[in-house]
Each structure stands twice: as C-alpha cells, then as structure tokens.
Design an enzyme around this catalytic site. Sequence first.
Site, PDB file in Angstrom:
ATOM      1  N   GLU A  40     -15.471 147.538  30.450  1.00 55.24           N
ATOM      2  CA  GLU A  40     -15.143 148.217  31.710  1.00 55.24           C
ATOM      3  C   GLU A  40     -16.361 149.045  32.150  1.00 55.24           C
ATOM      4  O   GLU A  40     -17.060 149.619  31.301  1.00 55.24           O
ATOM      5  CB  GLU A  40     -13.959 149.157  31.433  1.00 55.24           C
ATOM      6  CG  GLU A  40     -13.534 150.031  32.593  1.00 55.24           C
ATOM      7  CD  GLU A  40     -12.432 151.033  32.184  1.00 55.24           C
ATOM      8  OE1 GLU A  40     -12.197 151.240  30.967  1.00 55.24           O
ATOM      9  OE2 GLU A  40     -11.800 151.601  33.089  1.00 55.24           O
ATOM     10  N   LYS A 111      -8.424 147.560  38.806  1.00 48.54           N
ATOM     11  CA  LYS A 111      -7.579 148.209  37.784  1.00 48.54           C
ATOM     12  C   LYS A 111      -6.324 148.838  38.391  1.00 48.54           C
ATOM     13  O   LYS A 111      -6.409 149.678  39.289  1.00 48.54           O
ATOM     14  CB  LYS A 111      -8.408 149.265  37.050  1.00 48.54           C
ATOM     15  CG  LYS A 111      -7.703 149.904  35.861  1.00 48.54           C
ATOM     16  CD  LYS A 111      -8.675 150.836  35.127  1.00 48.54           C
ATOM     17  CE  LYS A 111      -8.075 151.433  33.871  1.00 48.54           C
ATOM     18  NZ  LYS A 111      -9.059 152.290  33.171  1.00 48.54           N
ATOM     19  N   CYS A 145      -8.707 147.973  30.482  1.00 47.25           N
ATOM     20  CA  CYS A 145      -8.471 149.115  29.598  1.00 47.25           C
ATOM     21  C   CYS A 145      -7.027 149.615  29.610  1.00 47.25           C
ATOM     22  O   CYS A 145      -6.148 148.942  29.111  1.00 47.25           O
ATOM     23  CB  CYS A 145      -9.466 150.229  29.924  1.00 47.25           C
ATOM     24  SG  CYS A 145      -9.725 151.318  28.499  1.00 47.25           S
ATOM     25  N   VAL A 172     -10.768 155.415  24.641  1.00 47.47           N
ATOM     26  CA  VAL A 172     -10.997 156.696  23.976  1.00 47.47           C
ATOM     27  C   VAL A 172      -9.804 157.090  23.100  1.00 47.47           C
ATOM     28  O   VAL A 172      -9.945 157.882  22.185  1.00 47.47           O
ATOM     29  CB  VAL A 172     -11.297 157.827  24.996  1.00 47.47           C
ATOM     30  CG1 VAL A 172     -12.650 157.621  25.634  1.00 47.47           C
ATOM     31  CG2 VAL A 172     -10.218 157.940  26.068  1.00 47.47           C
TER      32      VAL A 172
HETATM   33  C1  ACM Z   1      -9.429 153.789  30.000  1.00 51.34           C
HETATM   34  O1  ACM Z   1      -8.572 153.227  30.680  1.00 51.34           O
HETATM   35  N1  ACM Z   1     -10.702 153.657  30.271  1.00 51.34           N
HETATM   36  C2  ACM Z   1      -9.045 154.610  28.846  1.00 51.34           C
END
Ligand code: ACM
Length: 265
Positions: A40, A111, A145, A172
Amino acid sequence: MGFKVGVCQFKPELMQTEKNLKKMESLLESVSADLIVLPELAVSGYLFNSEEEVKSIAEDPNNGPTVTLFQKLAKQHNTSYVVGFAEKTKNGIYNSAMLVNPDTSIHIYRKTHLFFEEKKWFKAGDTGFKVFKAKNNVKVGLMICFDWIFPESARSLALAGAQIIAHPANLVLPWCQQAMFTRSLENGVFSATSNRTGKDKNGEKVLNFTGMSQIVDTKGQIIYRMNKFEESVFITEIDPLESENKDITELNNLLLDRRTELYRS
Ligand code: ACM
C-alpha cells in the site's frame, strides 16, 4: 495451470517518490513472475501530517510516474503488477491500488475502509470490490490493508469470482497476517498480502510496520511468509483453478451453503 505469483516487501521512504520508484525497479529488475503484489502507498510512504503533504505526492493514474514505470516493467518482464499509490482525481485523493498488465491495461481499486488518520487525508473509496483480469486471464480481486478486518471485503471478491486476492498493505496492528488464513479458507481463494517494512517518522509521529508479507493457499495454509524486516521479492507457483472448487465436504460448499435470508446486512 502454473501461475507464478509473488510479493515484494520493502521500506518506502516518506515522500521520496522518485527514490521509492527506483527502489521498486531495482528489486523487480531480475525477477520473473506472472503477478507481483507490492505494498500500500508503496510510492509515497504512509505517515502524513497535512493535506498539503498528501497533495504533493498524489498522482494521476493515467500519466503519472507510477503508471509510467509499471507499464514499462509489465511489458519488459511480461508480468502483471499491483502497486499502492495516492490517486489524484478531480474529486479528491484516494488511497488506491493499480493493477498494471503486460498489455499496459490498468485497473484501479480505491480503498474502502480507511484506517485511523487516513480519514483526514483520503476520500473513502467508491469503486467497490471488483475482480480484474491479470496476465493469462487470471482473476484478481483487489483490497487494501485494513479492508482485511471486514470479512465482507474478501467475501465480495470471492463472490465476484476472484481466484487470487491481491492485498497491498501497510500493517501496524498485529492481527492481519493470521486473519488472512481465515479469509483465504472461508472463501477458497489464494491471498497475497504485500506489507511494507521499516518505520515512518513525521514530526512527533512514528509508526512501525510489521512486514511478514505472505502468500496463503485456498485452504488457508501458508505457502510462505517473509520476516519482519527483509526487503525482498518472493515468488511461488500456484494453480489459480484450485480456487474454483468451493467444496469443503461432499455435502458442503462455501458459497452455495450460505443462508443469506438469515444474515443481517
Ligand atoms: C492500514 O490500513 N494501513 C493499517
């Protein structure tokens, strides 16, 4: 059908877009594969402090430096790539991933589920969960992510016919890599999670990323996981057609046994 799929893990440097593109190019230089997934926001790094910073690294998906580099690599290596970048549009900036094919066609996913401060900088994605044809017409579904924590993301991609989920990440929190075993198993799909490594520091803020990029098969078994720190590319050969079989027993099928009339939306 043998299909070589890979993940590329590295440490992007915050807002050093040229340097990051060069690094990806050198990591991918001598690699032969059919599909390679990169992290990402691989082009820009992740930890922003202002809209101005995000604007300064966002780019047009039709003629920006990322599409230019990956179209060149896709033709040269006869490989499809999925790479995360900040997408500049006339309506705002999205946290997006681009699938670039050897014939230079591109497909974009924006996203859906923004994580934490991303909500300050990015517009929530409006593309929905789409499946695109990569090299050899293999059906690739894109999610980014934090989409992992909503089972609907991977399920939507499986219902749309995905054989492989390409999953660029900047993780993370500690749970995703294990959870993706279940996402693959419950949907009968391969997943390729490409996470970044290293840390981003911006003013007082610091984030450490968890690496451990991985590829998981349609039964939720791990094919390979990188360590937390390495910068490398891993390639494995899979048969995407395994994902067409959704049977769990002779009398159970992952998609056909669903009781949607009893589920809440
Ligand atoms: C994330 O969605 N970059 C934790």
